[in-house]
Design a protein around this motif. Structure first.
Motif, mmCIF file in Angstrom:
data_model
loop_
_atom_site.group_PDB
_atom_site.id
_atom_site.type_symbol
_atom_site.label_atom_id
_atom_site.label_comp_id
_atom_site.label_asym_id
_atom_site.label_seq_id
_atom_site.Cartn_x
_atom_site.Cartn_y
_atom_site.Cartn_z
ATOM 1 N N ARG A 1 128.242 50.480 81.028
ATOM 2 C CA ARG A 1 128.454 50.099 82.416
ATOM 3 C C ARG A 1 129.755 50.693 82.958
ATOM 4 O O ARG A 1 130.692 50.927 82.211
ATOM 5 C CB ARG A 1 128.518 48.573 82.544
ATOM 6 N N VAL A 2 129.791 50.906 84.254
ATOM 7 C CA VAL A 2 131.011 51.384 84.881
ATOM 8 C C VAL A 2 132.056 50.275 84.819
ATOM 9 O O VAL A 2 131.725 49.088 84.763
ATOM 10 C CB VAL A 2 130.764 51.813 86.337
ATOM 11 N N GLN A 3 133.305 50.642 84.849
ATOM 12 C CA GLN A 3 134.379 49.675 84.674
ATOM 13 C C GLN A 3 134.504 48.718 85.853
ATOM 14 O O GLN A 3 134.771 47.541 85.685
ATOM 15 C CB GLN A 3 135.713 50.417 84.462
ATOM 16 N N ASN A 4 134.323 49.235 87.051
ATOM 17 C CA ASN A 4 134.475 48.418 88.259
ATOM 18 C C ASN A 4 133.225 48.582 89.121
ATOM 19 O O ASN A 4 133.186 49.424 90.011
ATOM 20 C CB ASN A 4 135.729 48.858 89.030
ATOM 21 N N PRO A 5 132.185 47.793 88.868
ATOM 22 C CA PRO A 5 130.911 47.988 89.559
ATOM 23 C C PRO A 5 131.001 47.912 91.077
ATOM 24 O O PRO A 5 130.412 48.736 91.787
ATOM 25 C CB PRO A 5 130.036 46.858 89.002
ATOM 26 N N GLN B 1 125.772 53.440 83.913
ATOM 27 C CA GLN B 1 126.300 54.781 84.136
ATOM 28 C C GLN B 1 125.549 55.781 83.264
ATOM 29 O O GLN B 1 124.986 55.438 82.230
ATOM 30 C CB GLN B 1 127.795 54.852 83.821
ATOM 31 N N ALA C 1 125.172 48.561 87.556
ATOM 32 C CA ALA C 1 126.383 49.245 87.091
ATOM 33 C C ALA C 1 126.144 50.147 85.889
ATOM 34 O O ALA C 1 127.082 50.526 85.197
ATOM 35 C CB ALA C 1 127.489 48.233 86.765
ATOM 36 N N ALA D 1 132.782 50.941 92.353
ATOM 37 C CA ALA D 1 131.912 52.112 92.241
ATOM 38 C C ALA D 1 130.865 52.118 93.350
ATOM 39 O O ALA D 1 130.533 53.169 93.912
ATOM 40 C CB ALA D 1 131.239 52.128 90.868
ATOM 41 N N GLN E 1 125.830 42.973 81.876
ATOM 42 C CA GLN E 1 126.833 43.239 82.888
ATOM 43 C C GLN E 1 127.211 41.911 83.530
ATOM 44 O O GLN E 1 126.353 41.206 84.051
ATOM 45 C CB GLN E 1 126.303 44.213 83.951
#
Length: 483
Positions: A266-270, A248, A246, A273, A236
């Motif tokens: 990982r989430v797109q926009n840590p 998910q 991040a 989020a 990440q």
């Protein structure tokens, strides 16, 4: 007469009752004392005994050996360099390891006991993290923490704006602070409670939420890292803040949040989020957040800091990084080092910061090429002497103690817990592992049974048989404690 007779009868009954109670107590005492005597004689089951016990009901503690930083100055018996060379020759003769390998074994004072192909640069994989750790530990205040703050801007007459501002904590928790673990030490739930209390005191019950994620600029991921980062599960890029790095897909709290080997997309926009999680916790604490689903991203937070939470100490985060071979945290340490040294705020700046710091520390960096700070990106190379220099330096410099303590203990902790190394050496060998498709490597230190410490590094590239190469490395390293 009737009354006197009644009194005499009452006294007789009381005397009989007292005798019965006394007799019952006497019998009870005799039974207890008798059972205790039989228990002492081991005639009946019980905790008492006169015999010497040959076992304990409590499992024995695992002996991990004295920390190397305290034993490095105890030379112990002299090491027979010929014996070391025999181990090296046996390693070199192992079928399947190929020809692209390098290794060196030294005493802690720097005396070379044996080496092979030490002048050839190899791809080191995750042993590269020891270089980043050494540089970061020498530059950063390892007792410091990374704060995450709630900043209030109430200048608008219509509505207050609350900004979540991060300083690099990528191990935030979604709930309360967790004092028992590094991952989740600072909890957004705790920050929300503190923030809500401060807002209520000012008569504010409704806010618009924003977040700031400008700490690491726009250039964040090392070039080419995606080649070894399938589906984004191994790395990440550094962000100002993230919940559980991040990851998910983990909807339920885990029992051991500091455990390694958790590879998830990982989430797109840590940072965004994390702000959304913070918004949910704020509403649970009685604050209305108008844009809870999509907090606004801003470049600069203006206003007063209402509340803050703090990560684990950097030394603890470094230990987690090394023990679990965490690529994301390794890059984070490189970037924090670059910022501390006013180097470019980029992956290249992080590499420059690490390399220049190692040079100042006296580490031989000839042949060193860092594609990133973790060893994940293809293209990195170094000589094994660089790895051993770092190990030797870490044993002698108190400022690098976090590096020594963070190494995985063979047979016990981290990525080396299940390595098939001689179990008689468990607890005596501390290492940083390195593994890629065509790389197996180890670098670390060994506490000798006869006293003193050895440092070593072994790197194998492009083996003919990966499993055989790893076993050969394990066999070699697992024999060093007996020298």
């Amino acid at each position: 007469m009737g009354d006197r007779h009644q009194q005499r009868m009452t006294r007789r009954r009381q005397i009989k009752r007292r005798w019965r109670v006394a007799l019952a107590m006497l019998v009870a005492v005799i039974l207890v004392v008798g059972y205790a005597c039989m228990d002492l004689a081991d005639l009946v089951p019980g905790p008492l005994t006169l015999s010497k016990t040959s076992h304990s009901s409590v499992p024995p503690a695992v002996m991990m050996g004295e920390p190397p930083t305290f034993t490095a100055n105890k030379p112990g018996s002299a090491v027979d360099a010929g014996q070391v060379q025999q181990l090296v020759n046996a390693f070199a003769d192992t079928p399947g390891i190929g020809n692209a390998y390098s290794l060196v074994v030294r005493q802690a004072d720097g005396r070379v006991l044996a080496q092979k192909n030490a002048d050839q640069a190899r791809q080191p994989a995750s042993t590269m993290k020891t270089l980043t750790a050494a540089a970061a530990a020498s530059v950063l205040d390892m007792s410091s923490q990374l704060d995450t703050e709630a900043v209030l801007n109430s200048s608008s007459s219509s509505q207050a704006t609350l900004t979540l501002r991060g300083h690099g904590d990528m191990l935030l928790g979604a709930g309360k602070d967790d004092p028992l673990h590094v991952n989740g030490r600072a909890g957004l739930g705790t920050l929300a409670v503190k923030t809500a209390q401060a807002l209520h005191k000012q008569g504010i019950g409704r806010v618009t939420l924003a977040y700031q994620d400008t700490l690491f600029g726009d250039d964040r991921a090392p070039k080419g890292i995606e080649e070894n980062n399938a589906d984004g599960i191994y790395f990440q890029e550094p962000v100002a803040m993230a919940v559980d790095e991040a990851r998910q897909g983990q909807t339920e709290p885990v029992a051991y949040p500091d455990a390694g080997g958790v590879y998830l997309p990982r989430v797109q926009n840590p940072a965004g989020a994390a702000a959304a999680v913070f918004a949910s916790r704020l509403m649970e604490s009685g604050i209305q957040v108008d844009n809870a689903q999509e907090p606004n991203r801003i470049d600069h937070a203006q206003g007063k800091v209402l509340a803050r939470i703090s990560s684990a100490r950097l030394s603890e985060i470094m230990s987690l990084m090394l023990r679990n071979s965490d690529n994301s945290l390794a890059e984070l340490f490189g970037r924090l080092t670059a910022l501390a040294l006013d180097m470019p705020n980029s992956p290249a700046g992080a590499v420059k910061a690490v390399t220049s710091t190692l040079n100042k520390l006296g580490v031989d960096t000839a042949g060193l090429n860092m594609a990133d700070c973790s060893g994940l990106t293809p293209g990195s190379s170094l000589k094994v002497g660089t790895l051993v220099d770092v190990q030797q330096l870490a044993l002698s410099e108190k400022g690098l103690t976090p590096l020594v303590k963070g190494l995985s203990v063979v047979g016990l902790t981290g990525t080396a817990a299940r390595r098939e190394i001689d179990n008689q050496a468990d607890g005596l060998i501390r290492v940083k592992t390195g593994t890629l498709d065509q790389v197996t490597s180890l670098a670390g230190n060994v506490i000798r049974r006869s006293g003193g410490v050895l440092v070593f590094a072994v790197v194998v590239n492009d083996p003919e048989d990966v499993a055989a190469a790893q076993q050969a490395v394990d066999t070699l390293v697992g024999s060093l404690d007996r020298l």
